[in-house]
Scaffold this motif. Structure first.
Motif, PDB file in Angstrom:
ATOM      1  N   ASP A 476       3.980  -3.563  13.028  1.00 55.33           N
ATOM      2  CA  ASP A 476       3.358  -2.043  13.384  1.00 55.33           C
ATOM      3  C   ASP A 476       2.773  -1.359  12.436  1.00 55.33           C
ATOM      4  OD1 ASP A 476       3.232  -3.055  16.045  1.00 55.33           O
ATOM      5  OD2 ASP A 476       5.259  -1.932  16.625  1.00 55.33           O
ATOM      6  N   GLY A 477       1.638  -0.491  12.614  1.00 62.88           N
ATOM      7  CA  GLY A 477       1.173   0.516  11.520  1.00 62.88           C
ATOM      8  C   GLY A 477      -0.032  -0.152  10.880  1.00 62.88           C
ATOM      9  N   THR A 478      -0.345   0.957   9.958  1.00 59.63           N
ATOM     10  CA  THR A 478      -1.742   0.525   9.203  1.00 59.63           C
ATOM     11  C   THR A 478      -1.451   0.508   7.784  1.00 59.63           C
ATOM     12  OG1 THR A 478      -2.979   1.972  10.968  1.00 59.63           O
ATOM     13  CG2 THR A 478      -4.000   1.507   8.713  1.00 59.63           C
ATOM     14  N   ALA A 479      -1.930  -0.323   7.081  1.00 61.74           N
ATOM     15  CA  ALA A 479      -2.053  -0.566   5.650  1.00 61.74           C
ATOM     16  C   ALA A 479      -3.394  -0.201   5.031  1.00 61.74           C
ATOM     17  CB  ALA A 479      -1.504  -1.919   5.045  1.00 61.74           C
ATOM     18  N   VAL A 480      -3.424   0.728   4.059  1.00 63.20           N
ATOM     19  CA  VAL A 480      -4.639   1.069   3.298  1.00 63.20           C
ATOM     20  C   VAL A 480      -4.548   0.733   2.099  1.00 63.20           C
ATOM     21  CG1 VAL A 480      -6.017   3.081   2.842  1.00 63.20           C
ATOM     22  CG2 VAL A 480      -4.543   2.952   5.013  1.00 63.20           C
ATOM     23  N   PHE A 481      -5.360  -0.452   1.773  1.00 65.78           N
ATOM     24  CA  PHE A 481      -5.456  -0.890   0.314  1.00 65.78           C
ATOM     25  C   PHE A 481      -6.512  -0.226  -0.367  1.00 65.78           C
ATOM     26  CE2 PHE A 481      -3.426  -3.970   2.761  1.00 65.78           C
ATOM     27  CZ  PHE A 481      -2.194  -4.512   2.194  1.00 65.78           C
ATOM     28  N   ILE A 482      -6.216   0.768  -1.496  1.00 63.50           N
ATOM     29  CA  ILE A 482      -7.125   1.240  -2.375  1.00 63.50           C
ATOM     30  C   ILE A 482      -7.599  -0.049  -3.498  1.00 63.50           C
ATOM     31  CG2 ILE A 482      -7.791   3.462  -3.801  1.00 63.50           C
ATOM     32  CD1 ILE A 482      -7.001   4.035  -0.942  1.00 63.50           C
ATOM     33  N   THR A 483      -8.935  -0.143  -3.430  1.00 55.67           N
ATOM     34  CA  THR A 483      -9.457  -1.289  -4.272  1.00 55.67           C
ATOM     35  C   THR A 483     -10.910  -0.721  -5.162  1.00 55.67           C
ATOM     36  OG1 THR A 483     -10.184  -3.582  -4.576  1.00 55.67           O
ATOM     37  CG2 THR A 483     -10.747  -2.415  -2.686  1.00 55.67           C
ATOM     38  N   SER A 484     -11.204  -1.493  -6.050  1.00 55.62           N
ATOM     39  CA  SER A 484     -12.039  -1.158  -6.814  1.00 55.62           C
ATOM     40  C   SER A 484     -13.372  -1.819  -6.355  1.00 55.62           C
ATOM     41  CB  SER A 484     -11.964  -1.089  -8.346  1.00 55.62           C
ATOM     42  OG  SER A 484     -11.913  -2.680  -8.776  1.00 55.62           O
ATOM     43  N   GLU A 485     -13.551  -2.895  -5.699  1.00 57.88           N
ATOM     44  CA  GLU A 485     -14.502  -3.630  -5.336  1.00 57.88           C
ATOM     45  C   GLU A 485     -14.371  -4.154  -3.906  1.00 57.88           C
ATOM     46  OE1 GLU A 485     -17.134  -4.658  -7.119  1.00 57.88           O
ATOM     47  OE2 GLU A 485     -16.161  -3.694  -9.100  1.00 57.88           O
ATOM     48  N   ALA A 486     -15.512  -3.922  -3.334  1.00 55.31           N
ATOM     49  CA  ALA A 486     -15.826  -4.322  -1.894  1.00 55.31           C
ATOM     50  C   ALA A 486     -15.634  -6.019  -1.783  1.00 55.31           C
ATOM     51  CB  ALA A 486     -16.980  -3.784  -1.207  1.00 55.31           C
ATOM     52  N   GLY A 487     -15.274  -6.379  -0.753  1.00 53.42           N
ATOM     53  CA  GLY A 487     -15.148  -7.775  -0.781  1.00 53.42           C
ATOM     54  C   GLY A 487     -14.616  -8.784  -1.268  1.00 53.42           C
ATOM     55  N   LEU A 488     -13.511  -8.263  -2.243  1.00 56.48           N
ATOM     56  CA  LEU A 488     -12.719  -8.942  -2.813  1.00 56.48           C
ATOM     57  C   LEU A 488     -11.205  -8.627  -2.646  1.00 56.48           C
ATOM     58  CD1 LEU A 488     -14.108  -8.674  -6.553  1.00 56.48           C
ATOM     59  CD2 LEU A 488     -14.479 -10.401  -4.779  1.00 56.48           C
ATOM     60  N   VAL A 489     -10.327  -9.505  -2.549  1.00 54.21           N
ATOM     61  CA  VAL A 489      -8.659  -9.452  -2.157  1.00 54.21           C
ATOM     62  C   VAL A 489      -8.306  -8.572  -3.253  1.00 54.21           C
ATOM     63  CG1 VAL A 489      -6.853 -10.522  -2.012  1.00 54.21           C
ATOM     64  CG2 VAL A 489      -8.700 -11.652  -1.051  1.00 54.21           C
ATOM     65  N   PRO A 490      -7.785  -7.189  -2.811  1.00 56.51           N
ATOM     66  CA  PRO A 490      -6.923  -6.296  -3.732  1.00 56.51           C
ATOM     67  C   PRO A 490      -5.693  -7.167  -4.220  1.00 56.51           C
ATOM     68  CG  PRO A 490      -7.472  -5.580  -1.518  1.00 56.51           C
ATOM     69  CD  PRO A 490      -7.816  -6.818  -1.354  1.00 56.51           C
ATOM     70  N   PRO A 491      -5.305  -6.793  -5.524  1.00 56.52           N
ATOM     71  CA  PRO A 491      -3.991  -7.543  -6.093  1.00 56.52           C
ATOM     72  C   PRO A 491      -2.894  -6.840  -5.275  1.00 56.52           C
ATOM     73  CG  PRO A 491      -5.439  -6.723  -7.851  1.00 56.52           C
ATOM     74  CD  PRO A 491      -6.287  -6.374  -6.532  1.00 56.52           C
ATOM     75  N   ALA A 492      -3.073  -5.659  -4.683  1.00 57.44           N
ATOM     76  CA  ALA A 492      -1.826  -4.840  -3.966  1.00 57.44           C
ATOM     77  C   ALA A 492      -1.201  -5.949  -2.812  1.00 57.44           C
ATOM     78  CB  ALA A 492      -2.198  -3.535  -3.613  1.00 57.44           C
ATOM     79  N   LEU A 493      -2.584  -6.403  -2.240  1.00 52.90           N
ATOM     80  CA  LEU A 493      -2.354  -7.169  -0.883  1.00 52.90           C
ATOM     81  C   LEU A 493      -1.714  -8.786  -1.192  1.00 52.90           C
ATOM     82  CD1 LEU A 493      -2.782  -8.074   2.101  1.00 52.90           C
ATOM     83  CD2 LEU A 493      -5.114  -8.818   1.520  1.00 52.90           C
ATOM     84  N   LEU A 494      -2.130  -9.204  -2.399  1.00 49.31           N
ATOM     85  CA  LEU A 494      -1.503 -10.347  -2.756  1.00 49.31           C
ATOM     86  C   LEU A 494       0.197 -10.227  -2.899  1.00 49.31           C
ATOM     87  CD1 LEU A 494      -4.164 -12.021  -5.235  1.00 49.31           C
ATOM     88  CD2 LEU A 494      -3.527 -12.473  -2.906  1.00 49.31           C
ATOM     89  N   HIS A 495       0.499  -9.082  -3.581  1.00 45.14           N
ATOM     90  CA  HIS A 495       1.698  -8.751  -3.987  1.00 45.14           C
ATOM     91  C   HIS A 495       2.652  -8.500  -2.616  1.00 45.14           C
ATOM     92  CE1 HIS A 495       2.328  -8.478  -8.629  1.00 45.14           C
ATOM     93  NE2 HIS A 495       0.874  -8.197  -8.290  1.00 45.14           N
ATOM     94  N   ASN A 496       1.729  -7.650  -2.010  1.00 44.64           N
ATOM     95  CA  ASN A 496       2.415  -7.441  -0.389  1.00 44.64           C
ATOM     96  C   ASN A 496       2.827  -8.626   0.265  1.00 44.64           C
ATOM     97  OD1 ASN A 496       3.660  -5.532   1.605  1.00 44.64           O
ATOM     98  ND2 ASN A 496       1.740  -6.010   2.630  1.00 44.64           N
TER      99      ASN A 496
END
Length: 624
Positions: A476-496
């Motif tokens: 449950d809840g919301t994850a907000v991934f701050i990223t520099s490029e639209a349409g690309l997988v943020p490194p933070a998501l891969l780490h998570n």
């Protein structure tokens, strides 16, 4: 009733403009006349006194009244002024000409860098010249001038964290009193020599230039001191508006300055030896000490306006992506423009203290002043031409006619001040070059990082489709991934996913877009694209004057099917560790400089108003 309220508001804004906008130029009377006649380049004769006073008056008229008050104030960028706002207008005007756009951006950024060089010299010379009045009271006090100046500056910079509102409520009344005293001192001398009023006739300035062209050219380096702080007229446009700034200039500031300069000239006709400090010697002996106190207060107010300007322009340049994120503290709940930046504050104080200690007198500082500010004025004129020609679409002949006169004047003042390069003009220019180098290095480094990310990143849509078949637990809840490029997988998501093996119920992939406009309204703030399975691509748009408050922007952009609970929202962003390498696309020393800037920058979380306890920072090594 509405008309009365409007008049009251205009009066309040005009009073505020007197205090904030005209503090710098209002204290130029402390040293301008003194430096012209003590330069040693002009013989002391009554004819030269008339010629110099006429030059001072017409410099004020051409540069301040005509150029800034009449012309430049018209170039407002959605109500905002200043060199960054002018740069944004000029860049927009030539956006279909990439090469010219790049040149103007480079020129405009160097102009913004020059602001810092001017920002070091102006408070130093203003406060030091005021405290030097103690030497008039008692020559034996000469040895305390430097310590008292440093103490006043330290007190001023220590108070910055309280905010402009708390320390600036008396700026307008005190500066108004200062201008009244300037006028009274001038009139007190003019009544003894009313013929000095003829110095307003341009023939005296023209005759002085024609009879002594070489001397007049050299003296322009000292005459320019009378327009100290003229850039503030345009920079404070967004705070007060055109009408109050123009009203304050023509009704209060210019008449008071003119009377005081004429009064100093009248005193010199009577007492040539008063050239050592004509401003303070205009006052009766009993009033000298109170005048020193009032002058010190006026110079502190003038310095305050410049310090606030340094905070504002630094934030704007950060928003445009040319400086790393620095700590920004808001000192007012009502005015988002009132900010405090600890690093900028104390770096500026150290530089100003160094200038005071190195140069030790307002005479020596006068040699350092002028080169940076005249180059800044020249850049402003250049950008103005491109705005009125390519944005306002005025005929070429009219654009050339309206700016060529100012361009020639700026060139002459700049060329004259260039003669002072070895005598101290190098100091503000060196500061400007260092700041510009930092800006360009940061921008280039971020571009290389962005290219590296794009080359190594995975397409977001394909990646999310692949996750549908993965056995992942949804929490449950919301994850907000701050990223520099639209349409690309943020490194933070891969780490998570790698470390936590979970995916939140709602996932927002947020990209921040900075634009070369001052403001972007809430209705245009967010663009949202559903990606399916509780995922959204969000682009948040900010102008260089907007406060990049990500949580607030996301709350404003809430859509059906998307519920943002602050208590159950986690923010994820990647923290790169920059590793310089040989053979990169920047010189190795610049790569190392960029790595140091990146490591020393304050966390993005505070700048974006992310709750500190909800941010997960994940380190990623990036080679450039």
């Amino acid at each position: 009733m509405q008309q009365s309220s409007s008049r009251s508001s205009l009066a309040a804004l005009t009073l505020g403009a007197i205090g904030v906008v005209y503090g710098d130029i209002g204290t130029s009377v402390l040293y301008a006349v003194k430096e012209v006649f003590r330069s040693g380049h002009v013989a002391y004769t009554p004819a030269n006194v008339y010629g110099v006073l006429s030059l001072l008056f017409w410099t004020l008229t051409v540069i301040v009244s005509l150029k800034y008050v009449v012309l430049v104030l018209r170039a407002d960028n959605r109500g905002e002024g200043g060199l960054v706002a002018m740069l944004a207008l000029a860049a927009e005007a030539v956006k279909d000409k990439p090469r010219l756009h790049g040149v103007l951006m480079a020129v405009g950024l160097f102009g913004a860098s020059l602001f810092y060089g001017d920002g070091v010299i102006t408070p130093a010379i203003s406060v030091l010249s005021a405290v030097e009045g103690l030497e008039v009271v008692a020559p034996a006090m000469e040895h305390v001038v430097i310590p008292v100046t440093l103490a006043v500056l330290l007190f001023l910079f220590s108070m910055q964290k309280r905010g402009t509102a708390s320390i600036g409520r008396w700026f307008g009344p005190i500066t108004l009193l200062w201008f009244a005293v300037l006028a009274a001192l001038g009139v007190g001398q003019i009544v003894h020599h009313p013929e000095i009023l003829s110095a307003l006739w341009p023939g005296h300035a023209l005759g002085f230039v024609l009879n002594q062209p070489g001397t007049a050219f050299i003296l322009l380096g000292a005459v320019v001191l009378c327009v100290t702080g003229a850039e503030a007229l345009y920079a404070d446009l967004g705070h007060f508006g055109k009408k109050p700034i123009r009203l304050a200039w023509f009704s209060v500031a210019m008449p008071a300055l003119t009377l005081n300069y004429l009064g100093q000239g009248a005193l010199l006709l009577d007492q040539p030896d008063a050239v050592r400090n004509p401003f303070f010697l205009m006052a009766p002996s009993w009033a000298t000490l109170p005048l020193v106190v009032l002058a010190t207060m006026a110079t502190v107010i003038a310095s305050q306006a410049l310090i606030s300007g340094a905070f504002s322009i630094t934030k704007q340049v950060m928003q445009l992506g040319y400086l790393p994120r620095l700590t920004v503290l808001h000192t007012s709940t009502r005015d988002t423009g009132q900010i405090y930046m600890p690093f900028v504050n104390w770096a500026l104080f150290i530089a100003i203290a160094m200038a005071v200690i190195m140069f030790r007198s307002s005479d020596n500082l006068a040699a350092a002043y002028g080169l940076a500010v005249t180059l800044d004025m020249l850049i402003t004129t250049t950008l103005t031409f491109f705005v009125i020609r390519y944005l306002w679409r005025y005929p070429l002949w009219l654009c050339v006619l309206s700016t060529s006169c100012f361009f020639v004047v700026d060139i002459l003042f700049f060329a004259s001040n260039a003669l002072k390069l070895a005598a101290g003009g190098w100091f503000p220019l060196l500061i400007a070059c260092c700041i510009y180098l930092l800006m360009r290095t940061w921008r280039r480094g971020r571009m290389l990082l962005s290219e590296q990310h794009r080359a190594e990143a995975v397409d977001l849509t394909s990646f999310l489709e692949g996750l549908q078949h993965a056995n992942l637990q949804r929490v449950d809840g919301t994850a907000v991934f701050i990223t520099s490029e639209a349409g690309l997988v943020p490194p933070a998501l891969l780490h998570n996913l790698k470390h936590n093996k979970v995916l939140h119920t709602q996932n927002l992939f947020v990209v921040l877009r900075q634009h070369e406009v001052p403001w972007i309204g809430l209705s245009q703030r967010a663009q949202v694209e559903p990606l399916g399975r509780g995922c959204w691509q969000v682009e948040l748009h900010f102008g260089f004057k907007n406060d990049p408050n990500v949580p607030e922007a996301l709350r404003q952009a809430e859509l059906p099917g998307w519920k943002l609970d602050p208590m159950r929202t986690s923010y994820f962003l990647s923290r790169e560790v920059i590793v310089p390498r040989m053979g990169g696309r920047m010189a190795l020393w610049r790569e190392k400089l960029f790595a140091q800037m990146h490591a020393g920058a304050s966390g993005v979380a505070g700048f974006l108003h992310l709750p500190a306890n909800a941010v997960v920072e994940l380190g990623t090594k990036v080679h450039i």
